[in-house]
Design an enzyme around this catalytic site. Structure first.
Site, PDB file in Angstrom:
ATOM      1  N   LYS A   9       0.851  -0.624   0.082  1.00  0.00           N
ATOM      2  CA  LYS A   9       0.234   0.343  -0.009  1.00  0.00           C
ATOM      3  C   LYS A   9       0.893   0.813   0.595  1.00  0.00           C
ATOM      4  O   LYS A   9       1.836   1.427   0.848  1.00  0.00           O
ATOM      5  CB  LYS A   9      -0.442  -0.051   1.344  1.00  0.00           C
ATOM      6  CG  LYS A   9      -1.664   1.039   0.761  1.00  0.00           C
ATOM      7  CD  LYS A   9      -3.051   0.834   0.161  1.00  0.00           C
ATOM      8  CE  LYS A   9      -4.696  -0.048   0.511  1.00  0.00           C
ATOM      9  NZ  LYS A   9      -5.167  -1.040  -0.581  1.00  0.00           N
ATOM     10  N   THR A  54      -3.049  -5.706  -0.044  1.00  0.00           N
ATOM     11  CA  THR A  54      -2.687  -4.362   0.697  1.00  0.00           C
ATOM     12  C   THR A  54      -3.503  -3.564   2.151  1.00  0.00           C
ATOM     13  O   THR A  54      -3.051  -2.400   2.099  1.00  0.00           O
ATOM     14  CB  THR A  54      -2.816  -3.462  -0.545  1.00  0.00           C
ATOM     15  OG1 THR A  54      -3.632  -2.951  -0.881  1.00  0.00           O
ATOM     16  CG2 THR A  54      -1.407  -3.929  -1.818  1.00  0.00           C
ATOM     17  N   PHE A 149      31.450  33.000  -7.602  1.00  0.00           N
ATOM     18  CA  PHE A 149      31.360  31.574  -9.082  1.00  0.00           C
ATOM     19  C   PHE A 149      31.747  32.469 -10.442  1.00  0.00           C
ATOM     20  O   PHE A 149      32.075  32.428 -10.767  1.00  0.00           O
ATOM     21  CB  PHE A 149      30.053  30.950  -8.966  1.00  0.00           C
ATOM     22  CG  PHE A 149      30.049  29.862  -9.968  1.00  0.00           C
ATOM     23  CD1 PHE A 149      30.677  28.494 -10.197  1.00  0.00           C
ATOM     24  CD2 PHE A 149      30.005  30.352 -11.651  1.00  0.00           C
ATOM     25  CE1 PHE A 149      30.546  27.636 -10.408  1.00  0.00           C
ATOM     26  CE2 PHE A 149      29.937  29.046 -12.574  1.00  0.00           C
ATOM     27  CZ  PHE A 149      30.620  27.904 -12.126  1.00  0.00           C
ATOM     28  N   GLN A 203      28.661  23.122  -5.602  1.00  0.00           N
ATOM     29  CA  GLN A 203      30.078  21.509  -5.073  1.00  0.00           C
ATOM     30  C   GLN A 203      30.356  22.189  -4.631  1.00  0.00           C
ATOM     31  O   GLN A 203      29.837  20.702  -3.524  1.00  0.00           O
ATOM     32  CB  GLN A 203      30.290  21.421  -6.709  1.00  0.00           C
ATOM     33  CG  GLN A 203      30.010  21.183  -8.302  1.00  0.00           C
ATOM     34  CD  GLN A 203      29.206  22.658  -8.812  1.00  0.00           C
ATOM     35  OE1 GLN A 203      29.258  23.424  -8.316  1.00  0.00           O
ATOM     36  NE2 GLN A 203      29.478  22.174  -9.935  1.00  0.00           N
ATOM     37  N   ASN A 229      20.274  24.583  -7.921  1.00  0.00           N
ATOM     38  CA  ASN A 229      21.139  25.996  -7.683  1.00  0.00           C
ATOM     39  C   ASN A 229      19.433  27.020  -7.823  1.00  0.00           C
ATOM     40  O   ASN A 229      19.654  26.658  -9.166  1.00  0.00           O
ATOM     41  CB  ASN A 229      21.892  25.895  -8.428  1.00  0.00           C
ATOM     42  CG  ASN A 229      22.826  27.483  -8.269  1.00  0.00           C
ATOM     43  OD1 ASN A 229      22.980  27.741  -7.555  1.00  0.00           O
ATOM     44  ND2 ASN A 229      23.670  27.463  -8.861  1.00  0.00           N
ATOM     45  N   HIS A 231      18.251  29.821  -8.770  1.00  0.00           N
ATOM     46  CA  HIS A 231      19.336  30.843  -9.332  1.00  0.00           C
ATOM     47  C   HIS A 231      18.167  31.888  -9.227  1.00  0.00           C
ATOM     48  O   HIS A 231      17.186  32.147  -9.279  1.00  0.00           O
ATOM     49  CB  HIS A 231      19.641  31.066 -11.093  1.00  0.00           C
ATOM     50  CG  HIS A 231      19.940  29.702 -11.436  1.00  0.00           C
ATOM     51  ND1 HIS A 231      21.278  29.093 -11.278  1.00  0.00           N
ATOM     52  CD2 HIS A 231      19.526  28.769 -12.434  1.00  0.00           C
ATOM     53  CE1 HIS A 231      21.746  28.332 -11.226  1.00  0.00           C
ATOM     54  NE2 HIS A 231      20.718  27.689 -12.160  1.00  0.00           N
TER      55      HIS A 231
END
Ligand SMILES: O=c1[nH]c(=O)c2[nH]c(=O)[nH]c2[nH]1
Length: 278
Positions: A9, A54, A149, A203, A229, A231
């Site tokens: 289930k 189930t 970055f 990272q 990410n 942005h």
């Protein structure tokens, strides 16, 4: 011929209220059960003599919530997984996955406000013992600075400017494998590492977050992270004769970078992945 198969289930929604003199407690879960074993006959000929319905699995979840309470999603999942294997000769392996929706108490003692993130636990119980993977989903974090970055590859299609100061935001999806105890410290370690890592890439932040969990939680052997990410692009206001000293951003919802990785404790043997998928 019949290949690997499982049944159970899925998404049993259960809300338990612990009524206490000092105020009520709320546990809000979504429980999924998957069983494997001597079950081929049901697929091949419709012989259901080994099939625990189930519907019965669903009832068991509700009954256990009443009889045993819900200490933690890890212990509740383990109790259920062990029960299905122990009580049915035909069932050899059980996987119980639980999502927990979190509620924070507001004024008084019986009103709650739901938080955004979801806690998760998966317990697999089978002939080789019990394995537990805990986690968190949709834990949204953002820092307004302390993120850079640059130094990335540039080819003829690259337009992204290098930056030494940007917003870093993500929605943390993480799982951590451990020995069965509930390492509540893991989530705090993830948040703390996101906050105090001066990021040169998401990272690098990912590795810092996974490492922090391993440092803080000796019982954790492996952390798996999936970090979108989210942005935030600085809006160009020069057409309006305005500067934009890192104040006004466009929050894009897609596309998004998706940074994923596993951080593993050195020298620890990690068992085979227990999460069955098709
Ligand atoms: O932290 C980041 N990692 C990337 O790999 C990447 N790629 C990109 O366009 N922006 C970013 N940011």
């Amino acid at each position: 011929m019949l290949g690997s198969n499982q049944y159970g289930k899925a998404e049993i929604r259960i809300v338990r209220v612990d009524r206490r003199p000092g105020g009520d407690e709320l546990t809000d879960l979504n429980v999924s059960v998957a069983l494997r074993g001597d079950l081929a006959a049901s697929h091949l000929t419709g012989d259901n003599s080994n099939v625990l319905p189930t519907d019965t699995q669903k009832n068991t979840v509700y009954a256990f919530a009443r009889q045993h309470g819900i200490d933690s999603i890890e212990s509740f999942a383990q109790r259920l997984a062990e029960h299905f294997v122990a009580s049915q000769e035909s069932i050899r392996e059980a996987r119980v996955s639980i999502e927990q929706y979190l509620w924070r108490k507001v004024d008084g003692n019986h009103t709650f406000e739901r938080t955004a993130e979801t806690r998760t636990a998966t317990v697999h119980h089978g002939p080789h013992g019990t394995q537990t993977v805990s986690g968190v989903r949709d834990l949204v974090l953002l820092k307004t600075t302390d993120s850079e970055f640059h130094g990335f590859v540039k080819d003829r299609y690259t337009t992204l400017p290098e930056t030494a100061d940007r917003i870093l935001a993500t929605s943390v999806n993480a799982t951590w494998r451990h020995d069965g105890a509930d390492p509540g410290a893991a989530k705090r370690a993830l948040v703390e590492a996101f906050a105090d890592t001066h990021s040169l890439a998401l990272q690098q932040t990912l590795y810092g977050m996974g490492s922090r969990v391993l440092e803080r939680c000796p019982e954790v052997v492996e952390v798996k992270l999936s970090l979108p990410n989210k942005h935030h692009f600085l809006v160009d206001l020069t057409p309006f004769g305005l500067d934009n000293p890192n104040e006004v951003y466009y929050a894009a919802d897609r596309p998004y970078g998706l940074i994923e990785g596993v951080v593993r404790r050195d020298g620890v043997e990690v068992p085979e992945e227990v999460v069955w998928s098709f």
